[in-house]
Design an enzyme around this catalytic site. Sequence first.
Site, mmCIF file in Angstrom:
data_model
loop_
_atom_site.group_PDB
_atom_site.id
_atom_site.type_symbol
_atom_site.label_atom_id
_atom_site.label_comp_id
_atom_site.label_asym_id
_atom_site.label_seq_id
_atom_site.Cartn_x
_atom_site.Cartn_y
_atom_site.Cartn_z
ATOM 1 N NE ARG A 68 -2.742 -0.873 3.566
ATOM 2 C CZ ARG A 68 -2.425 -2.771 3.648
ATOM 3 N NH1 ARG A 68 -3.311 -3.172 3.332
ATOM 4 N NH2 ARG A 68 -2.348 -2.735 5.068
ATOM 5 C CG ASP A 83 27.581 -7.113 2.141
ATOM 6 O OD1 ASP A 83 26.548 -7.883 2.153
ATOM 7 O OD2 ASP A 83 28.603 -7.235 3.389
ATOM 8 C CG HIS A 106 24.664 -4.743 4.403
ATOM 9 N ND1 HIS A 106 25.911 -5.519 4.674
ATOM 10 C CD2 HIS A 106 24.689 -3.408 4.949
ATOM 11 C CE1 HIS A 106 26.543 -4.704 5.431
ATOM 12 N NE2 HIS A 106 25.956 -3.814 5.490
ATOM 13 C CG ASP A 115 28.483 0.470 3.639
ATOM 14 O OD1 ASP A 115 28.910 1.789 3.530
ATOM 15 O OD2 ASP A 115 27.483 0.086 4.120
#
Length: 380
Positions: free
Chosen positions: A223, A244, A247, A270
Amino acid sequence: MLIKSKKVWLSGQFLPLIVEITNDKITAIYDYDDEKEVDYDFGSNRVLPGFIDIHTHGAYGFDTNDANEDGLRRWAKNVSEEGVTAFLPTTITQTEETLLKAVSNVAKVHNDGYEGSEILGIHFEGPYLDVEKRGAQPLDCLQKPDVEQFKKFQEASNNLIKVITIASDLDPDYKLTKYLASEGIKVSMGHSSANYKETALAFANGAISQTHVFNGMTGFHHRDPGQVGYAFFSNDSFGEVIADGIHSTPESLNLFFQTKGRDKAIVISDSINAKGLGSGTYEFGGENVIVHDDGRATREDGRLAGSTANIINSLRVLIEDALVPVNYAINACTKNPADLLGLSDSKGRIKVGYDADITVISDDYKVIKTFGKGKIIYEQ
């Protein structure tokens, strides 16, 4: 210099070719069967454009906020071992004083010279982020978007800030977002609680990308598709992803690439200062980070805190585990980050006139040799 392989990545496919490099540029591409004496014959190993990591906080005991010249030089020299030929040192939210020192340090190293992978600029992550979606960003250093403050950061960086992660939904009248876009700084929506409509409005006012999709943003709901839904629906906006397998699961990565397409997904590491150092406890962003045996990096309360990922392994995860099409996966490490940065005419492709940034990998995803602007910056 001439290099030869049966698998040179050209126009989204592998072809048997000879690549000529003169100084720092690719100057000619010949048929594989041309009778030329080559300097390197890589056989059936894959010759790819150099990887570009646009979101990486650090490695080998250094992170951008440390403001240490030797640490940044060590990072630039060693990151080529994962096939990276160019990168953006990335900040994390801390005090104004710390951030000013951090960007000044990058500017000094960039100006004074260094070896290895090319520093293309700075990714400025924070401090203009959402409290609820801050992830591992320090709570007490988060700030409201401020044009005048950002100008101080950009001046200290000698105009090296090329990308910024910001919660644009918290930016009144999108003042900072619009200023950044007008200055040519790439605005990436991230660490934000925006819903789908608010995300769309941020892009209408200057954002062009989303920071580490799935992480630090509102998830998909039927929604209100949220920011993840916007990443799926909008195939004309860029989206970073940490590939990786920690994540985001391989299944999630597959879904992201199926919806995003081949030209807008960007693989990032990251990575934090603990990358390359093994398991243990480290300090990152002023707080302790625990690196587990599987490479997962967390705060003491269990929150993920960056990663220890590298780009070559991320490419393997995408192709072998997530079953992402090979051209999608390679583009996400090469062409797409170059396009985001406005470097589509010089980087990210093996093409005459482009920088001679080339990564050679084996079939089992080992980096054999890395060329940065025509120079060997890593060899196995």
